[in-house]
Design a protein around this motif. Structure first.
Motif, PDB file in Angstrom:
ATOM      1  N   ARG A 266      29.398  28.461  49.189  1.00 51.12           N
ATOM      2  CA  ARG A 266      29.292  28.186  47.209  1.00 51.12           C
ATOM      3  C   ARG A 266      29.093  29.793  46.951  1.00 51.12           C
ATOM      4  NH1 ARG A 266      27.092  24.108  42.845  1.00 51.12           N
ATOM      5  NH2 ARG A 266      25.544  25.969  43.447  1.00 51.12           N
ATOM      6  N   LEU A 267      28.898  30.403  47.393  1.00 51.34           N
ATOM      7  CA  LEU A 267      28.293  31.780  46.789  1.00 51.34           C
ATOM      8  C   LEU A 267      29.714  33.279  46.769  1.00 51.34           C
ATOM      9  CD1 LEU A 267      26.011  33.749  45.064  1.00 51.34           C
ATOM     10  CD2 LEU A 267      24.937  34.807  46.793  1.00 51.34           C
ATOM     11  N   PHE A 268      29.707  32.602  47.909  1.00 50.02           N
ATOM     12  CA  PHE A 268      30.710  34.098  49.339  1.00 50.02           C
ATOM     13  C   PHE A 268      31.992  33.577  48.636  1.00 50.02           C
ATOM     14  CE2 PHE A 268      27.479  34.209  52.460  1.00 50.02           C
ATOM     15  CZ  PHE A 268      26.963  36.180  52.218  1.00 50.02           C
ATOM     16  N   ALA A 269      31.865  32.144  48.226  1.00 44.73           N
ATOM     17  CA  ALA A 269      33.875  31.969  47.420  1.00 44.73           C
ATOM     18  C   ALA A 269      33.648  32.225  46.353  1.00 44.73           C
ATOM     19  CB  ALA A 269      33.849  30.021  47.552  1.00 44.73           C
ATOM     20  N   GLY A 270      32.094  32.321  45.140  1.00 37.61           N
ATOM     21  CA  GLY A 270      32.380  33.035  43.747  1.00 37.61           C
ATOM     22  C   GLY A 270      32.805  33.715  44.270  1.00 37.61           C
ATOM     23  N   LEU A 271      32.344  35.265  44.755  1.00 42.32           N
ATOM     24  CA  LEU A 271      31.967  36.224  44.669  1.00 42.32           C
ATOM     25  C   LEU A 271      33.609  36.823  46.042  1.00 42.32           C
ATOM     26  CD1 LEU A 271      29.077  36.836  46.773  1.00 42.32           C
ATOM     27  CD2 LEU A 271      28.806  37.797  44.443  1.00 42.32           C
ATOM     28  N   THR A 272      33.974  36.129  45.930  1.00 42.19           N
ATOM     29  CA  THR A 272      35.714  36.654  46.795  1.00 42.19           C
ATOM     30  C   THR A 272      36.074  36.706  45.784  1.00 42.19           C
ATOM     31  OG1 THR A 272      34.711  35.640  48.863  1.00 42.19           O
ATOM     32  CG2 THR A 272      37.417  36.389  48.603  1.00 42.19           C
ATOM     33  N   ILE A 273      36.030  35.295  45.156  1.00 42.28           N
ATOM     34  CA  ILE A 273      37.118  35.212  44.029  1.00 42.28           C
ATOM     35  C   ILE A 273      37.238  35.834  42.493  1.00 42.28           C
ATOM     36  CG2 ILE A 273      37.868  33.296  41.602  1.00 42.28           C
ATOM     37  CD1 ILE A 273      36.774  31.119  43.319  1.00 42.28           C
ATOM     38  N   ALA A 274      35.824  36.990  42.805  1.00 44.33           N
ATOM     39  CA  ALA A 274      35.297  38.019  41.540  1.00 44.33           C
ATOM     40  C   ALA A 274      36.386  38.881  42.043  1.00 44.33           C
ATOM     41  CB  ALA A 274      34.325  37.852  41.725  1.00 44.33           C
ATOM     42  N   VAL A 275      35.927  38.468  43.445  1.00 44.06           N
ATOM     43  CA  VAL A 275      36.840  40.984  44.032  1.00 44.06           C
ATOM     44  C   VAL A 275      38.124  40.577  44.071  1.00 44.06           C
ATOM     45  CG1 VAL A 275      37.233  42.058  45.805  1.00 44.06           C
ATOM     46  CG2 VAL A 275      34.562  41.009  45.128  1.00 44.06           C
ATOM     47  N   LEU A 276      38.788  39.682  44.304  1.00 47.21           N
ATOM     48  CA  LEU A 276      40.293  39.546  43.996  1.00 47.21           C
ATOM     49  C   LEU A 276      41.031  39.964  43.235  1.00 47.21           C
ATOM     50  CD1 LEU A 276      40.932  36.107  46.237  1.00 47.21           C
ATOM     51  CD2 LEU A 276      41.063  38.064  47.318  1.00 47.21           C
ATOM     52  N   PRO A 277      40.541  39.958  42.061  1.00 43.34           N
ATOM     53  CA  PRO A 277      41.924  40.582  40.747  1.00 43.34           C
ATOM     54  C   PRO A 277      41.307  42.221  41.068  1.00 43.34           C
ATOM     55  CG  PRO A 277      40.492  38.725  39.760  1.00 43.34           C
ATOM     56  CD  PRO A 277      39.660  38.831  41.445  1.00 43.34           C
ATOM     57  N   VAL A 278      40.020  42.969  41.676  1.00 44.50           N
ATOM     58  CA  VAL A 278      40.202  44.134  41.666  1.00 44.50           C
ATOM     59  C   VAL A 278      41.185  44.482  42.760  1.00 44.50           C
ATOM     60  CG1 VAL A 278      38.344  45.930  41.889  1.00 44.50           C
ATOM     61  CG2 VAL A 278      38.070  43.975  40.319  1.00 44.50           C
ATOM     62  N   LEU A 279      40.863  44.002  43.823  1.00 49.92           N
ATOM     63  CA  LEU A 279      41.531  44.266  44.315  1.00 49.92           C
ATOM     64  C   LEU A 279      43.302  44.246  44.573  1.00 49.92           C
ATOM     65  CD1 LEU A 279      40.199  42.955  47.409  1.00 49.92           C
ATOM     66  CD2 LEU A 279      39.841  45.154  47.511  1.00 49.92           C
ATOM     67  N   ALA A 280      43.368  42.964  43.935  1.00 45.49           N
ATOM     68  CA  ALA A 280      45.018  42.896  43.328  1.00 45.49           C
ATOM     69  C   ALA A 280      45.553  43.945  42.551  1.00 45.49           C
ATOM     70  CB  ALA A 280      45.484  41.664  42.827  1.00 45.49           C
ATOM     71  N   VAL A 281      44.500  44.609  41.698  1.00 41.28           N
ATOM     72  CA  VAL A 281      45.105  46.171  40.488  1.00 41.28           C
ATOM     73  C   VAL A 281      45.030  47.248  41.305  1.00 41.28           C
ATOM     74  CG1 VAL A 281      43.860  47.041  38.391  1.00 41.28           C
ATOM     75  CG2 VAL A 281      44.215  44.927  38.415  1.00 41.28           C
ATOM     76  N   TYR A 282      43.873  47.178  42.310  1.00 42.33           N
ATOM     77  CA  TYR A 282      44.405  48.400  42.788  1.00 42.33           C
ATOM     78  C   TYR A 282      45.529  48.882  44.139  1.00 42.33           C
ATOM     79  CZ  TYR A 282      42.660  52.612  46.157  1.00 42.33           C
ATOM     80  OH  TYR A 282      43.020  53.317  47.021  1.00 42.33           O
ATOM     81  N   VAL A 283      45.883  47.456  44.789  1.00 40.76           N
ATOM     82  CA  VAL A 283      47.612  47.627  45.228  1.00 40.76           C
ATOM     83  C   VAL A 283      48.476  47.477  44.917  1.00 40.76           C
ATOM     84  CG1 VAL A 283      48.209  46.297  47.243  1.00 40.76           C
ATOM     85  CG2 VAL A 283      45.840  46.528  47.384  1.00 40.76           C
TER      86      VAL A 283
END
Length: 299
Positions: A266-283
């Motif tokens: 669950r912790l890794f899933a929460g971290l991934t959810i937090a990182v996805l917007p940053v990656l999407a904005v950069y891409v």
């Protein structure tokens, strides 16, 4: 005696050996720089990839084989992180705070930068350097007085107080960058608009802001990344009501709770959810960022 035709090949042959060491040095430098970039990319991408893969594992798989692939994709880890760990609520709170702070920062920063770049008035340089001087002060130096200022203003534990603080700390960089960018824009366009009867207010919003779009996008993305990843300020100014916490606070609480629950999936899933917007904005905006950073140099 040697003629010019006979001397030309001799000069050409004597010049070639002198060029070879330079080419070899350039080749070694290119290999070193590309190798360094590859190592840096691996150090950046591999932890993110490992976190993303681990978000689909079970807790037993993470402990038994941390580097292996999951037997099945367990999307329920993401669902538990979104609902049970309240990551969804913290995610929406962060969207509200970051959207408000970035909008306020860009409006105030672009307006101040345009005045500093286009208008002459007494004390202009002094006020400009006051803005830019904010870049020299880290946030740690102002935490204690900032805490009392926000609390005495009745904004402690509110999104409004957090938005205002985010905007205040982002203004120095925004003003510094946009002032240099507005100075690169052609003055003939502004003069033609004034001659045609355009007022200063309409000139700024109708003419100058659209021309400064590359710089605005670049600064807005940097501010978005800074506000989204901010941890210290919300940890100090958003104490109390957990329903108003932003994503960084929620992830911190989730990581602390794993020391007792052991739900690492669950912790890794929460971290991934937090990182996805940053990656999407950069891409999505990487070209705009590069063009905005180089526009001032090219002009």
């Amino acid at each position: 005696m040697t003629t010019l035709d006979e001397a030309a090949p001799v000069a050409a042959t004597t010049a070639r050996p002198a060029d070879r060491p330079v080419r070899r040095e350039l080749g070694v430098a290119n290999v070193f720089s590309h190798g360094f970039l590859l190592v840096w990319a691996a150090l950046t991408v591999l932890p993110l990839l490992w976190m993303f893969v681990s978000s689909f594992k079970s807790n037993g798989e993470i402990l038994a084989d941390p580097w292996g692939l999951p037997e099945t994709l367990r999307f329920e880890n993401w669902a538990r992180a979104w609902t049970d760990a309240h990551i969804g609520r913290y995610f929406l709170n962060s969207l509200v705070v970051v959207a408000g702070s970035v909008s306020l920062t860009m409006l105030m920063g672009a307006t101040a930068a345009y005045v500093f770049a286009r208008y002459e008035f007494r004390g202009r340089q002094f006020v400009y350097y006051l803005f830019v001087g904010g870049l020299m002060f880290p946030v740690f130096l102002a935490l204690v007085p900032l805490f009392f200022v926000v609390r005495n203003a009745g904004l402690f534990g509110t999104w409004t107080g957090l938005i205002l603080v985010y905007a205040a700390y982002s203004l120095p960089f925004t003003v510094f960058f946009m002032t240099a960018f507005f100075r690169t824009l052609p003055t003939s366009v502004a003069e033609a608009a004034l001659v045609d009867g355009c007022g200063h207010f309409r000139l700024f919003f109708r003419v100058m802001l659209p021309m400064a779009r590359p710089g605005l996008i670049s600064v807005a993305i940097f501010n978005f990344l800074s506000h989204w990843n901010q941890f210290l300020l919300p940890q100090v100014l958003m104490q109390g009501d957990e329903s108003k916490w932003v994503l960084a606070q929620g992830l911190f609480a989730l990581s602390v709770s794993q020391g007792y629950a052991g739900d690492y999936a669950r912790l890794f899933a929460g971290l991934t959810i937090a990182v996805l917007p940053v990656l999407a904005v950069y891409v999505a905006f990487q070209r705009q960022v590069q063009s905005g950073l180089t526009a001032g140099q090219l002009k």
